[in-house]
Design a protein around this motif. Structure first.
Motif, PDB file in Angstrom:
ATOM      1  N   LYS A 292       0.550  -0.344   0.357  1.00  0.00           N
ATOM      2  CA  LYS A 292       1.290  -1.376   1.086  1.00  0.00           C
ATOM      3  C   LYS A 292       2.579  -0.790   1.672  1.00  0.00           C
ATOM      4  O   LYS A 292       3.204   0.083   1.083  1.00  0.00           O
TER       5      LYS A 292
ATOM      6  N   SER B 116       7.885  -6.727   4.629  1.00  0.00           N
ATOM      7  CA  SER B 116       7.031  -7.898   4.552  1.00  0.00           C
ATOM      8  C   SER B 116       7.687  -9.112   5.198  1.00  0.00           C
ATOM      9  O   SER B 116       8.833  -9.056   5.643  1.00  0.00           O
TER      10      SER B 116
ATOM     11  N   SER C 115       2.689  -8.140   3.657  1.00  0.00           N
ATOM     12  CA  SER C 115       3.243  -6.914   4.230  1.00  0.00           C
ATOM     13  C   SER C 115       2.673  -6.623   5.607  1.00  0.00           C
ATOM     14  O   SER C 115       1.572  -7.055   5.948  1.00  0.00           O
TER      15      SER C 115
ATOM     16  N   ARG D 130       0.797  -0.947  -5.919  1.00  0.00           N
ATOM     17  CA  ARG D 130       0.272  -1.200  -4.575  1.00  0.00           C
ATOM     18  C   ARG D 130       0.993  -0.367  -3.510  1.00  0.00           C
ATOM     19  O   ARG D 130       0.538  -0.307  -2.368  1.00  0.00           O
ATOM     20  N   TYR D 131       2.119   0.224  -3.862  1.00  0.00           N
ATOM     21  CA  TYR D 131       2.970   0.954  -2.919  1.00  0.00           C
ATOM     22  C   TYR D 131       2.906   2.453  -3.211  1.00  0.00           C
ATOM     23  O   TYR D 131       2.430   2.873  -4.259  1.00  0.00           O
TER      24      TYR D 131
END
Length: 151
Positions: free
Chosen positions: A2, A6, A36, A85-86
């Protein structure tokens, strides 16, 4: 991975009823539409419209719908349980705020993998129900910014 940029979109009516949706992966966590950017170059307005559609089925650009850029941003620490997720080392996200005024409260089509329930509440109650302080603060801005959409 991600992108740590966002949008947060406060969906509301002219009467300042606010739509909250409950996260499927975190029962009891109520929020506005968030999401995002797909690419760093994607304009925030496009991200906001896409996320509204993906999470609620609403078309932000439909007649009588008004998507407004509140020109506000929050920078916040990403909750540890969602950092995977990043990219490694990313700990903060920049969130751009929008409002989406629709004529009346409607039942929306949730994405079941993302959300499990929905509720429309008066703005003060909605702010209190949010798990995220930045989301609650955005809803608290509604009397200032939401009133512009009702004109």
């Amino acid at each position: 991975m991600k992108i740590p940029q966002s949008v947060l979109v406060v969906i509301h009516t002219p009467a300042m009823e606010v739509l909250l949706i409950e996260r499927a992966d975190a029962p009891g966590f109520w929020q506005s539409v968030t999401g995002s950017k797909d690419t760093e170059a994607e304009p925030f307005e496009i991200t906001a419209s896409r996320e509204v559609f993906e999470e609620t089925g609403l078309d932000a650009n439909a007649p009588h719908h008004l998507l407004s850029d509140w020109a506000l941003e929050n920078v916040y620490e990403i909750y540890p349980q969602w950092r995977y997720r990043y990219a490694p080392g990313v700990t903060h996200n920049t969130e751009h705020l929008f409002g989406l005024c629709i004529p009346e409260a409607v039942h929306v089509q949730l994405s079941p993998r993302e959300h499990r329930d929905q509720v429309w509440l008066p703005w003060r109650e909605a702010a209190e129900k949010c798990f995220s302080p930045s989301n609650a603060e955005a809803i608290a801005w509604l009397p200032r910014f939401g009133g512009l959409a009702a004109r």
